[in-house]
Design a protein around this motif. Sequence first.
Motif, short mmCIF file in Angstrom:
data_model
loop_
_atom_site.label_atom_id
_atom_site.label_comp_id
_atom_site.label_asym_id
_atom_site.label_seq_id
_atom_site.Cartn_x
_atom_site.Cartn_y
_atom_site.Cartn_z
N TRP A 1 -15.26 6.51 -3.98
CA TRP A 1 -14.18 5.53 -4.09
C TRP A 1 -13.14 5.91 -3.03
CZ3 TRP A 1 -13.51 0.97 -6.20
CH2 TRP A 1 -12.28 0.52 -6.65
N LEU A 2 -12.98 5.00 -2.10
CA LEU A 2 -12.12 5.26 -0.95
C LEU A 2 -10.79 4.51 -1.12
CD1 LEU A 2 -11.91 6.23 2.12
CD2 LEU A 2 -12.93 4.03 2.70
N THR A 3 -9.70 5.18 -0.84
CA THR A 3 -8.39 4.51 -0.82
C THR A 3 -7.94 4.42 0.63
OG1 THR A 3 -7.90 5.46 -2.98
CG2 THR A 3 -6.03 4.58 -1.74
N LEU A 4 -7.65 3.20 1.06
CA LEU A 4 -7.27 2.96 2.46
C LEU A 4 -5.82 3.35 2.71
CD1 LEU A 4 -8.83 -0.63 2.86
CD2 LEU A 4 -9.73 1.52 3.77
N PRO A 5 -5.47 3.55 3.98
CA PRO A 5 -4.06 3.79 4.28
C PRO A 5 -3.20 2.62 3.78
CG PRO A 5 -5.43 4.19 6.21
CD PRO A 5 -6.33 3.60 5.17
N GLU A 6 -1.98 2.93 3.46
CA GLU A 6 -1.02 1.94 2.93
C GLU A 6 -1.02 0.66 3.78
OE1 GLU A 6 2.38 1.93 0.18
OE2 GLU A 6 2.08 3.82 1.22
N GLY A 7 -0.94 -0.47 3.08
CA GLY A 7 -0.78 -1.74 3.80
C GLY A 7 -2.08 -2.45 4.14
N LEU A 8 -3.23 -1.77 3.94
CA LEU A 8 -4.50 -2.43 4.28
C LEU A 8 -5.10 -3.09 3.03
CD1 LEU A 8 -6.33 -0.11 6.79
CD2 LEU A 8 -4.45 -1.70 7.13
N ASN B 1 -9.19 1.59 11.72
CA ASN B 1 -8.22 1.85 12.79
C ASN B 1 -7.75 0.56 13.45
OD1 ASN B 1 -7.60 4.59 12.87
ND2 ASN B 1 -9.65 5.06 13.70
N ASN B 2 -8.70 -0.36 13.71
CA ASN B 2 -8.32 -1.65 14.30
C ASN B 2 -7.38 -2.40 13.38
OD1 ASN B 2 -9.84 -1.22 16.54
ND2 ASN B 2 -11.63 -2.38 15.81
N GLU B 3 -7.71 -2.36 12.11
CA GLU B 3 -6.91 -3.09 11.11
C GLU B 3 -5.48 -2.54 11.08
OE1 GLU B 3 -8.77 -5.39 9.94
OE2 GLU B 3 -7.76 -6.20 8.17
N ARG B 4 -5.39 -1.23 11.18
CA ARG B 4 -4.05 -0.61 11.20
C ARG B 4 -3.27 -1.04 12.43
NH1 ARG B 4 -3.14 5.42 9.92
NH2 ARG B 4 -4.14 5.64 11.93
N ASP B 5 -3.97 -1.09 13.58
CA ASP B 5 -3.31 -1.51 14.82
C ASP B 5 -2.79 -2.94 14.67
OD1 ASP B 5 -3.94 0.88 15.87
OD2 ASP B 5 -5.60 0.18 17.15
N ILE B 6 -3.64 -3.82 14.11
CA ILE B 6 -3.22 -5.23 13.95
C ILE B 6 -1.99 -5.29 13.03
CG2 ILE B 6 -3.89 -7.47 12.98
CD1 ILE B 6 -6.81 -6.75 13.76
N ASN B 7 -2.06 -4.57 11.93
CA ASN B 7 -0.94 -4.58 10.99
C ASN B 7 0.35 -4.09 11.65
OD1 ASN B 7 -2.51 -5.55 8.98
ND2 ASN B 7 -2.13 -3.88 7.54
N THR C 1 1.03 -4.09 14.85
CA THR C 1 1.47 -5.04 15.87
C THR C 1 2.19 -6.23 15.24
OG1 THR C 1 -0.51 -4.43 17.09
CG2 THR C 1 0.70 -6.35 17.89
N PHE C 2 1.60 -6.76 14.14
CA PHE C 2 2.17 -7.99 13.58
C PHE C 2 3.03 -7.75 12.35
CE2 PHE C 2 -1.62 -9.32 15.93
CZ PHE C 2 -1.05 -10.26 16.77
N GLY C 3 3.14 -6.48 11.96
CA GLY C 3 4.01 -6.14 10.83
C GLY C 3 3.54 -6.74 9.52
N LEU C 4 2.19 -6.85 9.34
CA LEU C 4 1.66 -7.46 8.11
C LEU C 4 1.71 -6.47 6.96
CD1 LEU C 4 -1.50 -9.22 9.51
CD2 LEU C 4 0.70 -10.25 8.99
N LYS C 5 1.89 -7.00 5.76
CA LYS C 5 1.82 -6.18 4.55
C LYS C 5 0.75 -6.78 3.65
CE LYS C 5 4.71 -2.72 4.16
NZ LYS C 5 3.95 -2.06 5.19
N SER C 6 0.01 -5.94 2.96
CA SER C 6 -1.02 -6.52 2.09
C SER C 6 -0.36 -7.08 0.84
CB SER C 6 -2.04 -5.47 1.71
OG SER C 6 -1.46 -4.56 0.85
N PHE C 7 -1.06 -8.01 0.23
CA PHE C 7 -0.59 -8.63 -1.00
C PHE C 7 -0.69 -7.62 -2.13
CE2 PHE C 7 0.38 -11.89 -3.82
CZ PHE C 7 -0.52 -11.93 -4.86
#
Length: 420
Positions: free
Chosen positions: A328-335, A391-397, A399-405
């Motif tokens: 069970w993997l927990t992703l970095p915050e915000g993903l 890693n790509n997902e983190r870069d996108i977040n 860059t665009f300052g996205l937060k997960s729901f």
Amino acid sequence: MYAERAHGMTASAVRSLFAVANRPEVVSLAGGMPNISDLPLDVIGGLVSDLIKDHGTQALQYGSGQGELMIREQICEVMAEEQIHGHPDDVVITHGSQQGLDLLTRIFCDPGDVILAEAPSYVGALGTFAAYQAEVVHVAMDEHGLNPQALRQALLTLRAAGKRVKFLYTIPNFNNPAGLTQPLERRKEILAIADELDLLIVEDNPYGLLTIDGQDPLPAMRSLDDTHVVYLGSFSKTFAPGLRVGWVLAPHGVREKLVLAQESATLAPSVFSQFVVSTYLAHWDWRAQLDTFRAMYRERRDAMLRGLTEHMPPGSTWTHPTGGFFVWLTLPEGLDSQAMLPRAVSARVAYTPGTAFYADGMGSRNIRLSYCFPPPERIIEGTRRLGEVINNERDINETFGLKSFTHTPRIHPGPGPDLR
Ligand SMILES: Cc1ncc(COP(=O)(O)O)c(C=O)c1O
């Protein structure tokens, strides 16, 4: 025209992606299929052929709604590996433990009744509970599995609110999906609560014998308490899921109702499948076969943990299973693992998003990774691809300052690290 309960039967949002995930170029860490290529197929072929020649008119006939006596006796020997002293009279054969779950929910739950389950819990059980319109309330886990204080608190709160809690559904060994195991002391604590507060426990244990670090299987909860625990077992992970043979070991009264429910559902479980399992247990060294499976899964578990250590970015954490199939993997915050899945599949790696394992939309930062099916080198390659996607997902977040729901949890939290 559909019945109310059919509304609870919904296809998972990720189902269509799984069709793509099965393409050969994709490393699928998504499914939970056991790797049965180590089974002695030629030997089994011979046994089945003899079975038809010698006992065909029995094996191909209708049988008892409870299941055949011979296999129920052998199942008691299998359960003795986890220190259960069951009686064949109290065993009911089912079409996999999945049907055991279905029959138990059918006999215990009216719409609106509450079932307590670990946070996270097995997706197939959640589907069954939803089909019977039962409400699932998740109970927090820590590194030792289900948290007893959280259980007690949940039960008392729900009862005070007038809710009818029908049972606790728990997977004490190598939990699907969390990969966590309740140590013996933890089992005793949970059973003490069940005794004190009169709670029925459904112990689902398809993975218990698949210990992979050389340890003996732990005593089952059912071995410590035969009044509060209904036990579910299966040959799907230790032999062959295609045969669909599982069982329920239940206190006497529950067993009677289960047999009636089984008769109304199927008349009788497949006699042929039961005979095949029974012949296998009688003529093949199934304990040695378990050792073969254990060594094979150990190699794959090690590959996965190595791959994760090498390729996961900082901020990710994961569990370290000592048996079973799952990490069970927990992703970095915000993903958000569900939003990320199409991009992962494009990068030729598939997983199951954590939300599948909650009845209430939690788990968006989590991923279940299975190491049971792909060979070790593919597992490592899968973790490498996954690391890149994250890693790509983190870069996108960034860059665009996205937060997960984020959802408001309906979990009863307990003290200690929360593995949500
Ligand atoms: C925890 C758990 N329970 C039950 C099942 C169903 O298994 P069976 O093939 O015995 O129906 C599974 C299958 O993955 C499982 O992981």
